[in-house]
Design an enzyme around this catalytic site. Structure first.
Site, PDB file in Angstrom:
ATOM      1  N   ARG A  66      -2.463 -18.433   4.358  1.00 31.10           N
ATOM      2  CA  ARG A  66      -2.554 -17.797   5.675  1.00 31.10           C
ATOM      3  C   ARG A  66      -1.879 -16.428   5.699  1.00 31.10           C
ATOM      4  NH1 ARG A  66       0.373 -18.730  10.875  1.00 31.10           N
ATOM      5  NH2 ARG A  66      -1.107 -18.466  12.589  1.00 31.10           N
ATOM      6  N   HIS A  70      -3.476 -12.937   7.232  1.00 28.40           N
ATOM      7  CA  HIS A  70      -2.847 -12.189   8.313  1.00 28.40           C
ATOM      8  C   HIS A  70      -2.363 -10.819   7.862  1.00 28.40           C
ATOM      9  CE1 HIS A  70      -2.144 -15.496  11.536  1.00 28.40           C
ATOM     10  NE2 HIS A  70      -3.257 -15.707  10.859  1.00 28.40           N
ATOM     11  N   ASN A  98       1.677 -14.602  14.676  1.00 29.78           N
ATOM     12  CA  ASN A  98       2.674 -14.904  13.647  1.00 29.78           C
ATOM     13  C   ASN A  98       3.968 -15.528  14.155  1.00 29.78           C
ATOM     14  OD1 ASN A  98       1.025 -13.818  11.586  1.00 29.78           O
ATOM     15  ND2 ASN A  98       1.741 -11.742  12.021  1.00 29.78           N
ATOM     16  N   HIS A 197      -9.174 -23.876   6.700  1.00 30.61           N
ATOM     17  CA  HIS A 197      -8.579 -24.844   7.614  1.00 30.61           C
ATOM     18  C   HIS A 197      -8.766 -26.282   7.143  1.00 30.61           C
ATOM     19  CE1 HIS A 197      -8.386 -21.983  11.350  1.00 30.61           C
ATOM     20  NE2 HIS A 197      -7.599 -21.620  10.368  1.00 30.61           N
TER      21      HIS A 197
END
Length: 332
Positions: A66, A70, A98, A197
């Site tokens: 992740r 990001h 975040n 996911h």
């Protein structure tokens, strides 16, 4: 206990033996052999630290994956996400996507520390993020691929970019697709990368509206399986419990596979941004069905999309820097 942990690390390191996808990078300045001469043990060091971290906590694989997402969606893959607030820099770690959510920074610090001992100020934090994402995927049972390298680190961060450019759990399908297209990514990339996911967790606050007030009418999301929704309400009340964690893929939460897509077809996607892949676009639904039926196809597309995402606006040449520590820019 120490022996069993060491054995697990050894076994997980052997997991890097599966077929490795090799794709040509769209950016001529990035290539897998970038550190072969300047830091030949770089990839081995990253793998080793990531393997130990994932052996200690399986969830860390999803957390490290992740971080790369990001980072790349804000100003490109330049490790801006890793910078702490200091001087004129306002950290991206405080953004809505975040805050109380992004994690794994200590693992990145450990990797950087080990690399600095081996070859000082050579391997960028941006490349560490890209390698750690790949290694985490493999350790969780997912595909392997060659990571194009040669990114440099930014000397700035963008809190506003982090708030506005990263797809949010409650965004509409069109908004999410628009955010992907802004990065040069397409529908296939959106659906394939959403497959990340298949591992990891999400907080109650990220999907609560689906359980109680999806459309502002005090009613739940009709696209969410009722029995699944009832289970979720047990630990995600109307108020409180914001930080309670739920598996994004409750069938195989620590295994990287295509069960995530099978859950979407059963109306059991946890986040709104997951389920809209089947309800708002026929083209997207078709891809979900293909991946649910063909794990190898999902792996192939995921690996290609990860390379493509890793090519978003990298700093190369004389732009940026190679940070000595990932949390702050070098002193001028």
């Amino acid at each position: 206990m120490a022996q069993s942990t060491s054995f697990f690390v050894l076994v997980t390191l052997l997991a890097f033996a599966p077929i490795c996808f090799s794709f040509k990078s769209d950016n001529a300045n990035l290539y897998p052999q970038y550190y072969y001469k300047s830091c030949p043990k770089a990839q081995e060091i990253v793998k080793s630290v990531v393997a130990k971290a994932v052996a200690k906590e399986a969830r860390m694989a999803a957390s490290l994956l992740r971080l790369h997402f990001h980072d790349c969606f804000v100003k490109g893959c330049d490790a801006s996400l890793l910078l702490d607030s200091r001087g004129s820099i306002v950290t991206e770690k405080r953004s809505n996507p975040n805050r109380n959510s992004a994690r794994g920074f200590d693992v990145i610090d450990d990797i950087k520390s080990a690399l600095e001992k081996e070859c000082p100020q050579t391997v960028s934090c941006a490349d560490i993020l890209a390698l750690a994402a790949r290694d985490s995927t493999v350790l969780a049972g997912g595909p392997n691929w060659e990571v194009p390298l040669g990114r440099r680190d930014s000397r700035s961060a963008s809190l506003s970019g982090s708030n506005n450019d990263i797809p949010a759990p409650n965004n509409t399908f069109n908004t999410i697709l628009t955010k992907f297209k802004r990065q040069g990514l397409d529908l296939v990339d959106l659906v394939a990368l959403s497959g990340s996911h298949t591992i990891g967790n999400s907080r109650c606050v990220s999907f609560r509206q689906r359980l109680y007030n999806q459309s502002g009418n005090s009613k739940p999301d009709t696209t969410l399986d009722e029995s699944y929704a009832a289970q979720l309400r047990n630990r995600c009340p109307k108020s409180g419990g914001d930080q309670n964690l739920f598996f994004l893929d409750f069938v195989s939460p620590t295994k990287f596979d295509n069960s995530y897509f099978k859950l979407l077809l059963a109306s059991k996607g946890l986040l709104n941004s997951d389920q809209v892949l089947t309800t708002k676009s026929q083209a997207s639904l078709a891809l979900v069905k293909q991946y649910a039926e063909n794990n190898a196809l999902f792996f192939d597309h995921f690996a290609k999309s990860m390379v493509k995402m890793g090519n978003i606006s990298p700093l190369t040449g004389s732009r940026g820097e190679i940070r000595k520590t990932c949390r702050k820019i070098n002193s001028s």
